[in-house]
Design a protein around this motif. Structure first.
Motif, PDB file in Angstrom:
ATOM      1  N   HIS A   1     -32.824 -10.595 -14.706  1.00  0.00           N
ATOM      2  CA  HIS A   1     -32.631  -9.561 -15.722  1.00  0.00           C
ATOM      3  C   HIS A   1     -31.635  -8.536 -15.207  1.00  0.00           C
ATOM      4  CE1 HIS A   1     -36.249 -11.291 -17.463  1.00  0.00           C
ATOM      5  NE2 HIS A   1     -36.048 -10.546 -18.533  1.00  0.00           N
ATOM      6  N   VAL A   2     -31.199  -7.671 -16.106  1.00  0.00           N
ATOM      7  CA  VAL A   2     -30.307  -6.586 -15.745  1.00  0.00           C
ATOM      8  C   VAL A   2     -30.778  -5.328 -16.473  1.00  0.00           C
ATOM      9  CG1 VAL A   2     -28.616  -7.132 -17.570  1.00  0.00           C
ATOM     10  CG2 VAL A   2     -27.904  -5.861 -15.563  1.00  0.00           C
TER      11      VAL A   2
ATOM     12  N   ILE B   1     -25.223 -11.040 -21.262  1.00  0.00           N
ATOM     13  CA  ILE B   1     -26.517 -10.935 -21.933  1.00  0.00           C
ATOM     14  C   ILE B   1     -26.358 -11.429 -23.362  1.00  0.00           C
ATOM     15  CG2 ILE B   1     -27.245  -8.987 -20.494  1.00  0.00           C
ATOM     16  CD1 ILE B   1     -26.784  -7.186 -23.026  1.00  0.00           C
TER      17      ILE B   1
ATOM     18  N   THR C   1     -20.555  -9.367 -22.396  1.00  0.00           N
ATOM     19  CA  THR C   1     -20.381  -9.160 -20.965  1.00  0.00           C
ATOM     20  C   THR C   1     -20.522  -7.670 -20.706  1.00  0.00           C
ATOM     21  OG1 THR C   1     -17.964  -8.915 -21.088  1.00  0.00           O
ATOM     22  CG2 THR C   1     -18.831 -11.137 -20.750  1.00  0.00           C
TER      23      THR C   1
ATOM     24  N   VAL D   1     -30.421 -11.940 -18.143  1.00  0.00           N
ATOM     25  CA  VAL D   1     -29.076 -12.417 -17.807  1.00  0.00           C
ATOM     26  C   VAL D   1     -29.000 -13.874 -18.239  1.00  0.00           C
ATOM     27  CG1 VAL D   1     -27.452 -12.904 -15.937  1.00  0.00           C
ATOM     28  CG2 VAL D   1     -28.850 -10.818 -15.871  1.00  0.00           C
TER      29      VAL D   1
ATOM     30  N   ARG E   1     -28.946  -5.626 -11.336  1.00  0.00           N
ATOM     31  CA  ARG E   1     -29.578  -6.927 -11.579  1.00  0.00           C
ATOM     32  C   ARG E   1     -30.901  -6.972 -10.826  1.00  0.00           C
ATOM     33  NH1 ARG E   1     -26.641 -12.681 -11.496  1.00  0.00           N
ATOM     34  NH2 ARG E   1     -28.519 -13.929 -11.749  1.00  0.00           N
TER      35      ARG E   1
ATOM     36  N   LEU F   1     -21.769 -10.005 -15.669  1.00  0.00           N
ATOM     37  CA  LEU F   1     -23.046 -10.477 -16.182  1.00  0.00           C
ATOM     38  C   LEU F   1     -22.932 -10.621 -17.691  1.00  0.00           C
ATOM     39  CD1 LEU F   1     -25.498  -8.223 -14.142  1.00  0.00           C
ATOM     40  CD2 LEU F   1     -24.887 -10.612 -13.710  1.00  0.00           C
TER      41      LEU F   1
ATOM     42  N   THR G   1     -25.510  -0.306 -13.607  1.00  0.00           N
ATOM     43  CA  THR G   1     -25.949  -1.676 -13.864  1.00  0.00           C
ATOM     44  C   THR G   1     -26.615  -2.229 -12.611  1.00  0.00           C
ATOM     45  OG1 THR G   1     -24.109  -1.942 -15.397  1.00  0.00           O
ATOM     46  CG2 THR G   1     -25.146  -3.954 -14.576  1.00  0.00           C
TER      47      THR G   1
ATOM     48  N   GLU H   1     -23.241 -15.674 -15.729  1.00  0.00           N
ATOM     49  CA  GLU H   1     -22.249 -14.856 -15.023  1.00  0.00           C
ATOM     50  C   GLU H   1     -20.930 -15.561 -15.225  1.00  0.00           C
ATOM     51  OE1 GLU H   1     -22.730 -13.307 -11.001  1.00  0.00           O
ATOM     52  OE2 GLU H   1     -24.845 -13.891 -11.154  1.00  0.00           O
TER      53      GLU H   1
ATOM     54  N   GLU I   1     -23.221 -12.902 -27.522  1.00  0.00           N
ATOM     55  CA  GLU I   1     -23.191 -12.717 -26.077  1.00  0.00           C
ATOM     56  C   GLU I   1     -22.289 -11.526 -25.777  1.00  0.00           C
ATOM     57  OE1 GLU I   1     -21.857 -16.373 -24.316  1.00  0.00           O
ATOM     58  OE2 GLU I   1     -23.907 -17.152 -24.226  1.00  0.00           O
TER      59      GLU I   1
END
Length: 158
Positions: free
Chosen positions: A53-54, A94, A110, A75, A45, A92, A43, A78, A108
């Motif tokens: 973004h990630v 998304i 994590t 993203v 960022r 994070l 992962t 957090e 969503e």
């Protein structure tokens, strides 16, 4: 006005995440977890000059290294999340499209390393609220078992 009947889901289901992977991921339906989580690794960022973004890798099938998919997502947040072992970590968050049975909606997720857990994905109560009713005694009420997929060991943590 009549209330819409909500479909019944089992305690585990194959959930499609079409913006992340072409095959579904086995998810534990976890009404005790507020947020949903998905296994991610490598992962990273980054920023493209605008929104953060990630990029991450995803193994949708438990205890299998293949297939693996490279994913990129914006993203959206957090958050401090308390894991099942009681520890807190910042993850994070998304947003992505989910499919289960005939339903398709935004959820969503994590991002967390869930490689040693029983399921690569948890579908938490925020994602299922107002969409489904859970039958905790059954599995795969809205999905079919993916052919050739390894079943998670019952003794592994969720």
């Amino acid at each position: 006005m009549a209330r819409r009947e909500r479909p019944v889901i089992g305690w585990r289901e194959w959930v499609g995440l079409p913006l992340l992977a072409p095959i579904p991921t086995l998810a534990k339906i976890d009404s005790g977890a507020r947020t949903s989580a998905i296994h991610s690794f490598r992962t990273r960022r980054f920023s493209d000059g605008g929104a953060p973004h990630v990029e991450f890798m995803l193994h949708p099938i438990q205890r299998q290294r293949r297939p693996e998919y490279a994913c990129i997502a914006a993203v959206v947040d957090e958050r401090r999340v308390r894991s099942s072992n009681g520890g807190c970590e910042t993850r994070l968050v998304i947003e992505t499209l989910a499919r289960l049975g005939d339903a398709e909606w935004q959820i969503e997720l994590t991002l967390a390393n869930r490689d040693l857990m029983g399921f690569r994905m948890l579908l938490g109560r925020s994602a299922i609220r107002r969409h489904f009713i859970i039958d905790p005694a059954r599995s795969f009420r809205q999905s079919q078992r993916l052919p050739g997929a390894v079943r998670p060991a019952e003794s592994l943590p969720t």
